[in-house]
Design a protein around this motif. Structure first.
Motif, PDB file in Angstrom:
ATOM      1  N   ALA A  82       0.827  -1.203   0.000  1.00 39.75           N
ATOM      2  CA  ALA A  82       0.000   0.000   0.000  1.00 39.75           C
ATOM      3  C   ALA A  82       0.862   1.254   0.000  1.00 39.75           C
ATOM      4  O   ALA A  82       2.014   1.240   0.441  1.00 39.75           O
ATOM      5  N   ARG A  83       0.271   2.342  -0.504  1.00 35.56           N
ATOM      6  CA  ARG A  83       0.956   3.632  -0.539  1.00 35.56           C
ATOM      7  C   ARG A  83       0.264   4.606   0.420  1.00 35.56           C
ATOM      8  O   ARG A  83      -0.967   4.571   0.557  1.00 35.56           O
ATOM      9  N   GLN A  89       1.532   0.913  12.023  1.00 32.69           N
ATOM     10  CA  GLN A  89       2.742   1.183  12.790  1.00 32.69           C
ATOM     11  C   GLN A  89       3.838   0.203  12.401  1.00 32.69           C
ATOM     12  O   GLN A  89       3.568  -0.855  11.843  1.00 32.69           O
ATOM     13  N   GLY A  90       5.072   0.564  12.706  1.00 30.99           N
ATOM     14  CA  GLY A  90       6.196  -0.307  12.424  1.00 30.99           C
ATOM     15  C   GLY A  90       6.299  -1.414  13.449  1.00 30.99           C
ATOM     16  O   GLY A  90       5.577  -1.418  14.454  1.00 30.99           O
ATOM     17  N   CYS A 108       8.086   4.964   3.980  1.00 30.11           N
ATOM     18  CA  CYS A 108       7.754   3.632   3.461  1.00 30.11           C
ATOM     19  C   CYS A 108       6.708   3.789   2.361  1.00 30.11           C
ATOM     20  O   CYS A 108       5.510   3.833   2.632  1.00 30.11           O
ATOM     21  N   ASP A 109       7.155   3.872   1.121  1.00 32.79           N
ATOM     22  CA  ASP A 109       6.233   4.125   0.013  1.00 32.79           C
ATOM     23  C   ASP A 109       6.802   3.511  -1.266  1.00 32.79           C
ATOM     24  O   ASP A 109       7.809   3.995  -1.796  1.00 32.79           O
ATOM     25  N   PRO A 110       6.155   2.450  -1.784  1.00 32.78           N
ATOM     26  CA  PRO A 110       5.033   1.701  -1.210  1.00 32.78           C
ATOM     27  C   PRO A 110       5.497   0.793  -0.072  1.00 32.78           C
ATOM     28  O   PRO A 110       6.693   0.520   0.046  1.00 32.78           O
ATOM     29  N   ALA A 157       3.752  -2.303   9.446  1.00 36.77           N
ATOM     30  CA  ALA A 157       4.530  -1.996   8.246  1.00 36.77           C
ATOM     31  C   ALA A 157       5.892  -2.674   8.344  1.00 36.77           C
ATOM     32  O   ALA A 157       6.642  -2.424   9.291  1.00 36.77           O
ATOM     33  N   LEU A 158       6.216  -3.542   7.388  1.00 39.87           N
ATOM     34  CA  LEU A 158       7.470  -4.284   7.413  1.00 39.87           C
ATOM     35  C   LEU A 158       8.589  -3.590   6.643  1.00 39.87           C
ATOM     36  O   LEU A 158       9.763  -3.896   6.861  1.00 39.87           O
ATOM     37  N   GLY A 159       8.249  -2.675   5.743  1.00 38.78           N
ATOM     38  CA  GLY A 159       9.270  -1.973   4.980  1.00 38.78           C
ATOM     39  C   GLY A 159       8.810  -1.709   3.561  1.00 38.78           C
ATOM     40  O   GLY A 159       7.712  -2.100   3.145  1.00 38.78           O
TER      41      GLY A 159
END
Length: 378
Positions: A60-61, A90-91, A100-102, A116-118
């Motif tokens: 996701a973006r 959250q990370g 982080c994008d995407p 969010a993993l990276g």
């Protein structure tokens, strides 16, 4: 002064890497991670395992106008491409991710937020689906042996590990950092015998470049083992020069992996060198002895280039050369149903040669299992 006096034998979890191997590799009915390359990742649940156990996985973006994310590619679950994620993200450390994008996001059932993993480009969506499918078709749920990991996790069986290695091999050291991390983790968690999948599928020069890159130091043990399967005589010579330098300085860093790779490259002719260098030489330190035993243990489990029978003979040499440490190999010999060392072990107990309580326990356990096996045969 011999190494039994130089390095005190741990009294509770003696010979940590070897005991780890016995817990994690023992009983070859189930393929598990090779401890020679697993050291750097042993306390880590792999990203592949996380993707498998998550109920929803997306790339996701960030939505520039809000704090929400918009799905670029749905990987797992019922989410649709283009949908908006309104739940918090959250990370892994609990902080709000930035840059982080995407982003590769995972969600667990009953969890109020996404993790969010990276950074993950959407073009890897199909690859991630293949990785998850490998776990779903070839994995089994097991409770982790490591005390740091209390939750069950999925591990791949031998066929699944080979399939997974084939999948991640082209992605090793990808320019996309998270992709490279996923690929290395899967390789590091594969059982030793599954690493044979790399033969003729990766260039030895490429592996050497990785081994010469200090930024990849945490991955060197894994890549050293890979070199054992893809290298040639020149690679073996360079490896042996490194081991000689390590012997001179008593440096045990990645020594188990180097010995393991050298045995794979040179074959049984190098077993005598291991015996002379680490068993008969009483100036060796405990970490060096541990490394040699661990390398032999893994080869004995795989019983490939180095047969289990050859490893057992090396263990018999170890018992004779280092009677105070004889218990270090007792559990593995018992797991392999090798009972011909019972007379030696009984004599060592009678002479009080084995001083450490944990080693004594291992020897007694071996003798009890040997007696039970003999009674069962009668």
């Amino acid at each position: 002064m011999n190494s039994e006096r130089q390095a005190p034998i741990p009294s509770v979890r003696w010979l940590r890497p070897v005991l780890t191997a016995l817990i994690f590799v023992s009983s070859a009915a189930t393929a598990v991670a090779c401890p020679l390359c697993y050291e750097a990742a042993k306390q880590m649940v792999t990203i592949g395992q996380q993707l498998n156990t998550a109920d929803r996985v997306v790339i996701a973006r960030p939505d520039g106008s809000t704090s929400h994310f918009r799905i670029a590619s749905a990987i797992k679950g019922d989410d649709a491409d283009g949908a908006t994620i309104v739940d918090p993200v959250q990370g892994p450390d609990g902080t709000v991710p930035s840059g982080c994008d995407p982003c590769l996001l995972i969600h667990y059932a009953l969890n109020p937020h996404w993790t969010a993993l990276g950074t993950m480009p959407p073009e890897y969506a199909a690859w991630l689906r293949q990785l998850i499918a490998t776990y779903r078709t070839s994995g089994e749920l097991r409770r982790a042996s490591w005390p740091q990991r209390l939750q069950p996790s999925t591990v791949l069986n031998d066929a699944g590990s080979r399939q997974c290695i084939s999948l991640v091999l082209p992605r090793l050291e990808s320019p996309d950092a998270l992709v490279a991390q996923i690929a290395w983790q899967e390789l590091a968690h594969a059982p030793y015998q599954a690493l044979e999948t790399v033969r003729s599928r990766i260039d030895a020069g490429t592996v050497e470049r990785w081994l010469n890159d200090p930024k990849l130091a945490s991955r060197h043990a894994t890549y050293t083992l890979v070199l054992g399967f893809v290298g040639g005589s020149a690679d073996a010579e360079r490896l042996e020069q490194k081991m000689e330098a390590a012997r001179t300085s008593h440096d045990a860093t990645n020594l188990a992996a180097m010995i393991g790779a050298d045995l794979e490259l040179r074959g049984p002719s190098r077993i005598g060198w291991v015996e002379a260098t680490y068993f008969a030489d009483h100036t060796r330190t405990m970490p060096e002895i541990e490394a040699a035993l661990l390398a032999l243990n893994v080869h004995g489990e795989a019983s490939g280039t180095i047969s289990r029978e050859q490893v057992i003979e090396a263990y018999r040499v170890f018992i004779r050369e280092r009677p105070a440490m004889a218990g270090f190999v007792a559990l593995q010999l018992a797991d392999w149903n090798y009972w011909d060392a019972a007379t030696e072990y009984a004599a060592l107990l009678k002479s009080d040669a084995v001083k450490d309580p944990a080693s004594q326990f291992a020897v007694v356990n071996y003798l009890q299992r040997a007696a039970a096996a003999k009674a069962a045969l009668q």
